[in-house]
Design a protein around this motif. Structure first.
Motif, PDB file in Angstrom:
ATOM      1  N   GLY A  35       0.789  -1.227   0.000  1.00  0.00           N
ATOM      2  CA  GLY A  35       0.000   0.000   0.000  1.00  0.00           C
ATOM      3  C   GLY A  35       0.817   1.270   0.000  1.00  0.00           C
ATOM      4  O   GLY A  35       0.282   2.340  -0.217  1.00  0.00           O
ATOM      5  N   THR A  36       2.103   1.162   0.278  1.00  0.00           N
ATOM      6  CA  THR A  36       2.893   2.387   0.333  1.00  0.00           C
ATOM      7  C   THR A  36       4.195   2.304  -0.464  1.00  0.00           C
ATOM      8  O   THR A  36       4.350   2.969  -1.464  1.00  0.00           O
ATOM      9  N   ASP A  37       5.113   1.457  -0.026  1.00  0.00           N
ATOM     10  CA  ASP A  37       6.460   1.557  -0.580  1.00  0.00           C
ATOM     11  C   ASP A  37       7.121   0.254  -1.022  1.00  0.00           C
ATOM     12  O   ASP A  37       8.292   0.246  -1.371  1.00  0.00           O
ATOM     13  N   ALA A  38       6.412  -0.865  -1.001  1.00  0.00           N
ATOM     14  CA  ALA A  38       7.028  -2.125  -1.408  1.00  0.00           C
ATOM     15  C   ALA A  38       5.991  -3.018  -2.078  1.00  0.00           C
ATOM     16  O   ALA A  38       4.831  -3.053  -1.680  1.00  0.00           O
ATOM     17  N   GLY A  39       6.431  -3.724  -3.094  1.00  0.00           N
ATOM     18  CA  GLY A  39       5.574  -4.660  -3.802  1.00  0.00           C
ATOM     19  C   GLY A  39       6.106  -6.070  -3.647  1.00  0.00           C
ATOM     20  O   GLY A  39       7.208  -6.290  -3.136  1.00  0.00           O
ATOM     21  N   LEU A  40       5.324  -7.024  -4.113  1.00  0.00           N
ATOM     22  CA  LEU A  40       5.706  -8.421  -4.052  1.00  0.00           C
ATOM     23  C   LEU A  40       5.565  -9.004  -5.444  1.00  0.00           C
ATOM     24  O   LEU A  40       4.535  -8.834  -6.100  1.00  0.00           O
ATOM     25  N   ALA A  41       6.623  -9.666  -5.898  1.00  0.00           N
ATOM     26  CA  ALA A  41       6.624 -10.302  -7.209  1.00  0.00           C
ATOM     27  C   ALA A  41       6.974 -11.772  -7.044  1.00  0.00           C
ATOM     28  O   ALA A  41       7.798 -12.128  -6.194  1.00  0.00           O
ATOM     29  N   ARG A  49      10.595  -9.296  -2.709  1.00  0.00           N
ATOM     30  CA  ARG A  49      10.036  -8.058  -2.164  1.00  0.00           C
ATOM     31  C   ARG A  49      10.716  -6.926  -2.919  1.00  0.00           C
ATOM     32  O   ARG A  49      11.945  -6.873  -2.991  1.00  0.00           O
ATOM     33  N   VAL A  50       9.920  -6.031  -3.502  1.00  0.00           N
ATOM     34  CA  VAL A  50      10.451  -4.975  -4.359  1.00  0.00           C
ATOM     35  C   VAL A  50      10.272  -3.619  -3.677  1.00  0.00           C
ATOM     36  O   VAL A  50       9.167  -3.078  -3.627  1.00  0.00           O
ATOM     37  N   GLU A  51      11.372  -3.096  -3.140  1.00  0.00           N
ATOM     38  CA  GLU A  51      11.357  -1.788  -2.490  1.00  0.00           C
ATOM     39  C   GLU A  51      11.083  -0.695  -3.520  1.00  0.00           C
ATOM     40  O   GLU A  51      11.646  -0.717  -4.614  1.00  0.00           O
ATOM     41  N   GLY A  52      10.218   0.239  -3.184  1.00  0.00           N
ATOM     42  CA  GLY A  52       9.913   1.356  -4.070  1.00  0.00           C
ATOM     43  C   GLY A  52       8.806   1.076  -5.067  1.00  0.00           C
ATOM     44  O   GLY A  52       8.452   1.934  -5.866  1.00  0.00           O
ATOM     45  N   THR A  72      18.180 -20.848  -0.490  1.00  0.00           N
ATOM     46  CA  THR A  72      17.555 -21.910   0.302  1.00  0.00           C
ATOM     47  C   THR A  72      16.055 -21.680   0.446  1.00  0.00           C
ATOM     48  O   THR A  72      15.260 -22.597   0.285  1.00  0.00           O
ATOM     49  N   ASP A  73      15.668 -20.442   0.742  1.00  0.00           N
ATOM     50  CA  ASP A  73      14.250 -20.109   0.917  1.00  0.00           C
ATOM     51  C   ASP A  73      13.582 -19.621  -0.356  1.00  0.00           C
ATOM     52  O   ASP A  73      12.371 -19.417  -0.372  1.00  0.00           O
ATOM     53  N   ALA A  74      14.363 -19.389  -1.409  1.00  0.00           N
ATOM     54  CA  ALA A  74      13.854 -18.847  -2.680  1.00  0.00           C
ATOM     55  C   ALA A  74      13.130 -17.520  -2.455  1.00  0.00           C
ATOM     56  O   ALA A  74      12.048 -17.283  -2.972  1.00  0.00           O
ATOM     57  N   THR A  75      13.762 -16.663  -1.637  1.00  0.00           N
ATOM     58  CA  THR A  75      13.220 -15.336  -1.376  1.00  0.00           C
ATOM     59  C   THR A  75      14.330 -14.302  -1.515  1.00  0.00           C
ATOM     60  O   THR A  75      15.506 -14.614  -1.364  1.00  0.00           O
ATOM     61  N   GLY A  76      13.916 -13.083  -1.814  1.00  0.00           N
ATOM     62  CA  GLY A  76      14.909 -12.033  -1.930  1.00  0.00           C
ATOM     63  C   GLY A  76      14.304 -10.657  -1.878  1.00  0.00           C
ATOM     64  O   GLY A  76      13.085 -10.491  -1.780  1.00  0.00           O
ATOM     65  N   ASN A  77      15.186  -9.678  -1.947  1.00  0.00           N
ATOM     66  CA  ASN A  77      14.792  -8.281  -1.962  1.00  0.00           C
ATOM     67  C   ASN A  77      15.407  -7.616  -3.178  1.00  0.00           C
ATOM     68  O   ASN A  77      16.522  -7.946  -3.580  1.00  0.00           O
ATOM     69  N   GLY A  78      14.653  -6.690  -3.734  1.00  0.00           N
ATOM     70  CA  GLY A  78      15.151  -5.944  -4.876  1.00  0.00           C
ATOM     71  C   GLY A  78      14.683  -4.512  -4.802  1.00  0.00           C
ATOM     72  O   GLY A  78      13.855  -4.161  -3.951  1.00  0.00           O
ATOM     73  N   GLU A  79      15.228  -3.693  -5.696  1.00  0.00           N
ATOM     74  CA  GLU A  79      14.802  -2.295  -5.744  1.00  0.00           C
ATOM     75  C   GLU A  79      14.157  -2.012  -7.093  1.00  0.00           C
ATOM     76  O   GLU A  79      14.647  -2.444  -8.136  1.00  0.00           O
ATOM     77  N   PHE A  80      13.045  -1.317  -7.053  1.00  0.00           N
ATOM     78  CA  PHE A  80      12.307  -0.924  -8.247  1.00  0.00           C
ATOM     79  C   PHE A  80      13.145   0.047  -9.063  1.00  0.00           C
ATOM     80  O   PHE A  80      13.696   1.008  -8.528  1.00  0.00           O
ATOM     81  N   LEU A  81      13.250  -0.210 -10.369  1.00  0.00           N
ATOM     82  CA  LEU A  81      13.977   0.692 -11.253  1.00  0.00           C
ATOM     83  C   LEU A  81      13.039   1.471 -12.161  1.00  0.00           C
ATOM     84  O   LEU A  81      13.138   2.687 -12.262  1.00  0.00           O
ATOM     85  N   GLU A  82      12.125   0.755 -12.852  1.00  0.00           N
ATOM     86  CA  GLU A  82      11.203   1.432 -13.761  1.00  0.00           C
ATOM     87  C   GLU A  82      10.097   0.493 -14.204  1.00  0.00           C
ATOM     88  O   GLU A  82      10.247  -0.718 -14.163  1.00  0.00           O
ATOM     89  N   ILE A  83       8.980   1.077 -14.639  1.00  0.00           N
ATOM     90  CA  ILE A  83       7.911   0.298 -15.262  1.00  0.00           C
ATOM     91  C   ILE A  83       8.321   0.088 -16.719  1.00  0.00           C
ATOM     92  O   ILE A  83       8.669   1.038 -17.408  1.00  0.00           O
TER      93      ILE A  83
END
Length: 91
Positions: A35-41, A49-52, A72-83
């Motif tokens: 709802g604010t600053d992070a998405g999930l893909a 988890r996509v910051e921004g 191991t968990d098949a999870t990660g974090n990334g940063e949004f660059l562009e649509i």
């Protein structure tokens, strides 16, 4: 070389849990947002988890730079660059 070797030569199977390295830039669809600053893909069973990535990115194809990834968990974090594209559901 047998018929089967010729026919199936070069075939590979994709994993349902692809892994990524920090610094990789990938295109994904944002499935939801907090709802604010992070998405999930989701990429198969891999979750990023996509910051921004705010509400305006939901159901859009976006470019993400992977920041960290736990294979191991098949999870990660990334940063949004562009649509980079619209929803595949748009007519």
């Amino acid at each position: 070389m047998s018929f089967f070797q010729k026919y199936f030569g070069g075939w590979t199977f994709r994993s349902t849990k692809p892994s990524f390295e920090p610094g990789d830039e990938i295109d994904v669809f944002v499935a939801e947002t907090n709802g604010t600053d992070a998405g999930l893909a989701y990429v198969g069973d891999t979750k990023l988890r996509v910051e921004g990535a705010g509400p305006e990115t939901v159901e859009k194809r976006v470019r993400v730079r992977v920041i960290e990834f736990d294979e191991t968990d098949a999870t990660g974090n990334g940063e949004f660059l562009e649509i980079v594209g619209e929803s595949s559901y748009t007519s």
